[in-house]
Every structure is written in C-alpha cells, then in structure tokens.
Scaffold this active site. Structure first.
Site, PDB file in Angstrom:
ATOM      1  N   ASP A 286      -5.724   6.312  -0.807  1.00 36.95           N
ATOM      2  CA  ASP A 286      -5.122   5.542   0.279  1.00 36.95           C
ATOM      3  C   ASP A 286      -6.185   4.803   1.104  1.00 36.95           C
ATOM      4  OD1 ASP A 286      -3.105   4.516   1.797  1.00 36.95           O
ATOM      5  OD2 ASP A 286      -2.678   6.362   2.905  1.00 36.95           O
TER       6      ASP A 286
ATOM      7  N   GLU B 224      -7.914   2.422   0.209  1.00 40.04           N
ATOM      8  CA  GLU B 224      -8.106   1.390  -0.823  1.00 40.04           C
ATOM      9  C   GLU B 224      -8.671   0.093  -0.251  1.00 40.04           C
ATOM     10  OE1 GLU B 224      -5.370   1.825   0.796  1.00 40.04           O
ATOM     11  OE2 GLU B 224      -4.959  -0.255   1.373  1.00 40.04           O
TER      12      GLU B 224
ATOM     13  N   LYS C  49       1.568   7.937   0.408  1.00 36.07           N
ATOM     14  CA  LYS C  49       1.959   7.967   1.821  1.00 36.07           C
ATOM     15  C   LYS C  49       3.336   8.602   1.978  1.00 36.07           C
ATOM     16  CE  LYS C  49      -0.360   3.709   3.351  1.00 36.07           C
ATOM     17  NZ  LYS C  49      -1.228   4.327   4.360  1.00 36.07           N
TER      18      LYS C  49
ATOM     19  N   ASP D 264       0.101  -5.115   4.518  1.00 38.33           N
ATOM     20  CA  ASP D 264      -1.288  -4.696   4.313  1.00 38.33           C
ATOM     21  C   ASP D 264      -2.162  -5.808   3.722  1.00 38.33           C
ATOM     22  OD1 ASP D 264      -3.033  -2.628   4.842  1.00 38.33           O
ATOM     23  OD2 ASP D 264      -2.845  -1.722   2.858  1.00 38.33           O
TER      24      ASP D 264
ATOM     25  N   ARG E  27     -11.075  -0.554   1.892  1.00 40.07           N
ATOM     26  CA  ARG E  27     -12.544  -0.641   1.876  1.00 40.07           C
ATOM     27  C   ARG E  27     -13.079  -0.863   0.474  1.00 40.07           C
ATOM     28  NH1 ARG E  27     -13.002   4.968   4.914  1.00 40.07           N
ATOM     29  NH2 ARG E  27     -11.101   4.062   5.773  1.00 40.07           N
TER      30      ARG E  27
ATOM     31  N   ASP F 241       0.839  -1.196   0.000  1.00 39.48           N
ATOM     32  CA  ASP F 241       0.000   0.000   0.000  1.00 39.48           C
ATOM     33  C   ASP F 241       0.880   1.254   0.000  1.00 39.48           C
ATOM     34  OD1 ASP F 241      -1.955   1.896   0.245  1.00 39.48           O
ATOM     35  OD2 ASP F 241      -2.527   1.370   2.315  1.00 39.48           O
TER      36      ASP F 241
HETATM   37  N1  BES Z   1      -3.268   0.146   5.200  1.00 43.33           N
HETATM   38  C1  BES Z   1      -3.646   1.410   5.694  1.00 43.33           C
HETATM   39  C2  BES Z   1      -3.935   1.408   7.188  1.00 43.33           C
HETATM   40  C3  BES Z   1      -2.795   1.097   8.108  1.00 43.33           C
HETATM   41  C4  BES Z   1      -2.102   2.120   8.717  1.00 43.33           C
HETATM   42  C5  BES Z   1      -2.468  -0.202   8.426  1.00 43.33           C
HETATM   43  C6  BES Z   1      -1.083   1.830   9.593  1.00 43.33           C
HETATM   44  C7  BES Z   1      -1.437  -0.496   9.304  1.00 43.33           C
HETATM   45  C8  BES Z   1      -0.752   0.530   9.884  1.00 43.33           C
HETATM   46  C9  BES Z   1      -4.891   1.911   4.978  1.00 43.33           C
HETATM   47  O1  BES Z   1      -5.047   1.502   3.668  1.00 43.33           O
HETATM   48  C10 BES Z   1      -4.822   3.381   4.967  1.00 43.33           C
HETATM   49  O2  BES Z   1      -3.989   3.902   4.304  1.00 43.33           O
HETATM   50  N2  BES Z   1      -5.709   4.013   5.691  1.00 43.33           N
HETATM   51  C11 BES Z   1      -5.750   5.423   5.746  1.00 43.33           C
HETATM   52  C12 BES Z   1      -7.201   5.802   5.566  1.00 43.33           C
HETATM   53  C13 BES Z   1      -7.434   7.230   5.208  1.00 43.33           C
HETATM   54  C14 BES Z   1      -6.856   7.566   3.867  1.00 43.33           C
HETATM   55  C15 BES Z   1      -8.919   7.477   5.200  1.00 43.33           C
HETATM   56  C16 BES Z   1      -5.182   5.857   7.087  1.00 43.33           C
HETATM   57  O3  BES Z   1      -5.221   5.081   8.033  1.00 43.33           O
HETATM   58  O4  BES Z   1      -4.653   6.955   7.169  1.00 43.33           O
HETATM   59 ZN    ZN Z   2      -4.113  -0.213   3.157  1.00 41.54          ZN
HETATM   60 MN    MN Z   3      -4.108   2.814   2.318  1.00 40.31          MN
END
Ligand code: BES
Ligand code: ZN
Ligand code: MN
Length: 523
Positions: free
Chosen positions: A367, A369, A297, A308, A371, A290
């Site tokens: 990001d 993704e 990111k 991920d 869901r 991811d």
């Molecule tokens: N895979 C990440 C979530 C994540 C963060 C997993 C840290 C493990 C450790 C997810 O896809 C993500 O990027 N989520 C975003 C959501 C936001 C863009 C609404 C997040 O957590 O910032």
């Molecule tokens: Zn993710």
């Molecule tokens: Mn993400």
C-alpha cells in the site's frame, strides 16, 4: 467526460443597468461598535461596488438584506428579487466577513466569495459580479482571485446519470466581472490568465472525479498526451514494454498486479530563446486506483482512492496552463501511472525491487505504492537534468492526520519548502514545511536491501515524514526539491464550500503554475 464550461468577461457599465440574470454584491459583517451606531441594518455593511444598486433601492438594500437574514459572514449568499428596481431580476449578497481596516478584502476572501456566489446562482445562465476591488497595485491580484473563484465555483462534474435531472439547476454559463475600465490591458491579461489556470484546475478536477474503471493508466496517459499535444507540449509516453526495458522497477512492480499496464508520461515545455536558463521538473503520483494491493485497504471509503492520481492530474493540468502562459523557463512534467491491484501477478511484501536509479528497495507494504512509482519518476527527472524539482502526491494518510484536509505537507530542501509555503499561501493553497529527521531514515534501514519502503517496526511513527525521507534517496545531489503531500487537500468529500466543489479540488495546480512563474521571474 468534460464538465460544462463557464465563460468570463469584463464589464464597466453601470451594474444597475446590466441585462443579466443576477447581480452579485459583497456585504461585510460589522463589528459590535459599528453595529451599535448603524441602527436597523444591524450588523451588515455594503461593500464597495454596490453603490448604484444600493441607490436604486432608495437606501433600503442593507435593511432588506438584514431582514432576509444576511449577516455578511463568509460563504453566506442571500438572494433578493429586485422587482424592477434594477435591470437584473435578482441581487445576490455574498458575505465577505468583517471589513479589513484600511484595506480591501484579501484575495482568498474574494476568491471564496466569488465561488460561493456563482455556485449559489446555479440556474441563472448569466451573472455579473460587482465585488469590492482595490484601485491600487493590489487590483490585479484581487481581479485574478475573483475570476478564479467564479470559474472554479461554477465547476460541476458532468457525471454519469442516464436520466435528465429536472430539479438540478445548470451551472452559471457566463460571468461578467465589473471593473472600473473593461478595456484596461492589465485587467484583460488577468482574465486571460485566470481562464487558462482555472481551465487547468477544472480539467484536473474532471480527471480526479472520473470513475476509476474509466481512467486506468493507458487511458489516463492517452487523455493527458492528447491534451498536451493540442497545447503544443512535447509528449513522450513510455508503455509497459518501454518501462520494463528501461529498468523502471518501481513503476513496473506497482503496475504488475493490474491487467491495465503502467505508463510514464513525460511532457516538455520549451520556452522561447532558452528562457532564463533554469529548468524545472514537476513529478506527480498517478495511481489511477489504490486498493492497497496485497496489503489490501479496508472496504470503507476505498472508493475515494480513485483520487490517488491527483498529483499526476495536477502536474498534467499545470503543464497545460504553462503551455498557455509561456513563462521564460524550461519545464518538464513526469507522470508515473499505475493501478495498484491485488492479484496473482501483484508485487508482494518481502519483494526486493531494483529501482530506475539502481537502488534496491525492500517492499514491506504494497500500500506504500506511491513512493515506488515516484522514486522512478524523480530519478528520471534528475537524469534528464533539472535545477528545481517539485513532486506532488496523495502520499500518506499521515499528512491528513498531521495537517488536516486543507493544508499540504512539504518536505525537501529547506529554501524550496519555504518557497512552496509562501507561494501556496499567496494562491490560497496553504502548505506547511515538515522535517526529514535522521531517526526516521534510520528506522527505514533494511536487513537485506538499500532501504525499506516503510518503517517495519513503528509503522505509524512519522508516517508522512517516512514518505519524504524515502523520496529523498532518489533526488540527485545538487537538485533543489520539494515533495508536496496532498492526501488531504486534493479531494473534498464534504459539501461544497467557497470555490471548492465536492470531489477533486484541483490542488495544487495553482501552486505549481505560480511556482513556475516565480522561477521564470526570479530564477
Ligand atoms: N494513497 C494512499 C494515501 C492516502 C490516504 C491518500 C488517504 C488520500 C487519503 C497511499 O498510497 C497509502 O496507502 N499510504 C499508506 C502508507 C502506509 C502503507 C505506509 C497510508 O497512508 O496508510
Ligand atoms: Zn496511494
Ligand atoms: Mn497506497
């Protein structure tokens, strides 16, 4: 790339005479009052199981361990050369914390102690554990915990080093667990179960720890499919063409930025004689890497996003354990897999995606993704028909902020969330129910589509809950469901502790397996 294996068996002969490289005994820390009356040994108390070893040391074992600094604190392992007093050359005392009054140590205490001891004894090929096991109805659970802890603490990812590591000690290869009767059928069944379950957890860890260039959606799908076929599960793999033709808009959108195309793996376990008539669906997030996509990111720590796909790995591994344990309930696993990359073909903020369910989603942040791929996996599971749906994913950083690195967040139908909490607690994988508030849903209304992927205005408010609220839209009426956000607990970046090694933890494989067994037994 598979990690070295650890074998496990039962033994009921005198531990003092066992020809092993090390014997593990348990020690409790004492309360102030107990310590005041016990003289030199200070705060240390031998746990049951160690009697014959203590006798061989002429009553000096506690004293010597205390001299070496043992306090009996949880996770502590103190090694002592036995110099011929018993057959094994080393005694390792593992701390169990204070002795619970009138009860044996909790299973999770034993699981962590067994894990810590086996980890500390790397370099000793053959190890025996003589930990305190109750002799009542709690005995099977305690034995299960010791066996799981030993097998998981003995895990090490094979890794990619090209030169031999002379200073690195090999993980314990063989563990003997001391029990009152090694021929006891219940005890034997617990060992068999622990081997199947811990084997699944270890495989889940291997998949999570594999470098992301080595595990992209096609190769991940191949690895899961091959293991599942070997286990006798039904396997169906939808490739990018089948996904596009089938209308899996969420999976296609996330996957289209990568040259490694997406997959949806479906695994089917069919119980004998139709089982108890109930159907369980397990859905796991399989983002093999991811980057965040176009909403990229930050660089710092991005490498951890190789984990991920921890949800899909847990579902795949749990299905393998289920194939071995043969519960009397039908179980289907869905593993949507994609690599979230920024590129000229990537999906973008502002895109409106037609999902598998037909709903239209406005993308605001590429990001978010997880869901997108899960919504299609969930909709497909509901279309196939299910009574209970458990979905697990490394979905939001908000889960880590709210509940930390050890406790998963659970959202869904309240009774099923409660069941996840109870089962999670019982296996040592804590999970905590969280709400699905109306105002969070309201904040995800889209100007142009049926729903936004995230809240456009207050993007961090109720961050974890936004994930749950979004996924709810894709669960069919009448299906009991639970979304288990494992962003924190699926991956352990710190030093090893208990039966957790660095990297993938295998959470929530044991919860999923236990939930399926629970539904098989109780509907
Ligand atoms: N895979 C990440 C979530 C994540 C963060 C997993 C840290 C493990 C450790 C997810 O896809 C993500 O990027 N989520 C975003 C959501 C936001 C863009 C609404 C997040 O957590 O910032
Ligand atoms: Zn993710
Ligand atoms: Mn993400």
């Amino acid at each position: 790339m598979t990690s070295p294996s650890t074998t496990l068996s039962l033994v009921d002969t005198d531990p003092a005479e066992l020809a092993v490289d090390a014997i593990v005994i348990g020690v409790h820390s004492q309360t102030g009052d107990q310590a005041a009356t016990s003289g030199f040994a200070g705060s240390l108390l031998l746990a049951s199981g160690a009697e014959s070893i203590a006798a061989a040391f002429d009553g000096k074992l506690t004293e010597t361990l205390a001299l070496l600094g043992a306090t009996g604190g949880p996770g502590e392992v103190i090694k002592l050369a036995t110099l011929g007093t018993i057959t094994a050359p080393i005694v390792a005392a593992v701390g169990l914390g204070p002795e619970p009054t009138g009860a044996a140590p909790a299973p999770e205490t034993l699981r962590r102690a067994a894990g810590a001891a086996v980890r500390a004894l790397a370099g000793a090929p053959r190890v025996a554990l003589t930990l305190p096991l109750p002799d009542d109805a709690d005995a099977p659970a305690a034995l299960r915990a010791v066996a799981e802890g030993a097998l998981l603490g003995g895990y090490r990812f094979a890794g990619y080093k090209t030169k031999p590591q002379p200073t690195r000690r090999e993980p314990v290869a063989e563990v003997l667990v001391a029990v009152p009767d090694a021929a006891d059928a219940t005890a034997g069944a617990e060992i068999t179960r622990a081997q199947a379950v811990a084997g699944a957890v270890r495989l889940c860890r291997d998949w999570v720890n594999t470098a992301p260039n080595e595990l992209r959606p096609p190769s991940f799908a191949d690895a899961v499919a091959a293991a599942a076929r070997d286990a006798g599960l039904g396997v169906e793999v939808l490739d990018e063409e089948a996904l596009r033709a089938g209308g899996y808009g969420g999976i296609i959108a996330v996957g289209q930025g990568s040259e490694a195309p997406p997959r949806l793996v479906k695994l089917t376990y069919t119980p004998e004689a139709g089982g108890n008539g109930k159907r369980v669906a397990l859905v796991g997030k399989g983002i093999t890497f991811d980057t965040g996509g176009v909403s990229i990111k930050p660089a710092q720590g991005m490498w951890e996003m190789k984990s991920d796909m921890g949800g899909a790995a847990a579902v795949g591994a749990a299905m393998l354990a289920i194939a071995a344990l043969k519960p009397s309930v039908a179980v289907t696993g869905y593993l949507p897999m994609a690599e979230n990359m920024p590129s000229g073909t990537a999906y973008r903020p502002g895109d409106v995606i037609t999902m598998y369910s037909g709903k239209k989603v406005e993308v605001l942040n590429t990001d978010a993704e997880g869901r997108m791929v899960l919504a299609d996996g969930i909709a497909r599971a509901c279309e196939d028909g299910t009574d209970y749906l458990f979905e697990t994913s490394t979905l939001t950083g908000g889960q880590v902020i709210a509940l930390g690195k050890r406790i998963a967040g659970v959202m869904g139908t309240p009774e099923l969330c409660e069941r996840v909490k109870v089962v999670g607690e019982s296996v040592g994988e804590p999970a905590w129910p969280m709400p699905l508030p109306d105002d969070v849903r309201k904040g995800m209304d889209s100007d142009v589509a049926d729903i936004s992927q995230v809240n456009a205005v207050m993007d961090r408010a109720g961050h974890m809950l936004q994930g749950g609220v979004f996924l709810r839209e894709f669960v069919a009426e009448g299906v009991d469901w639970a979304h288990i956000d494992i962003a924190g607990p699926s991956y352990h970046s710190g030093e090893a502790t208990g039966y957790w090694t660095k990297g993938g933890t295998g959470v929530p494989v044991r919860t999923l397996v236990q939930l399926v067994e629970d539904v098989a037994a109780n509907g």
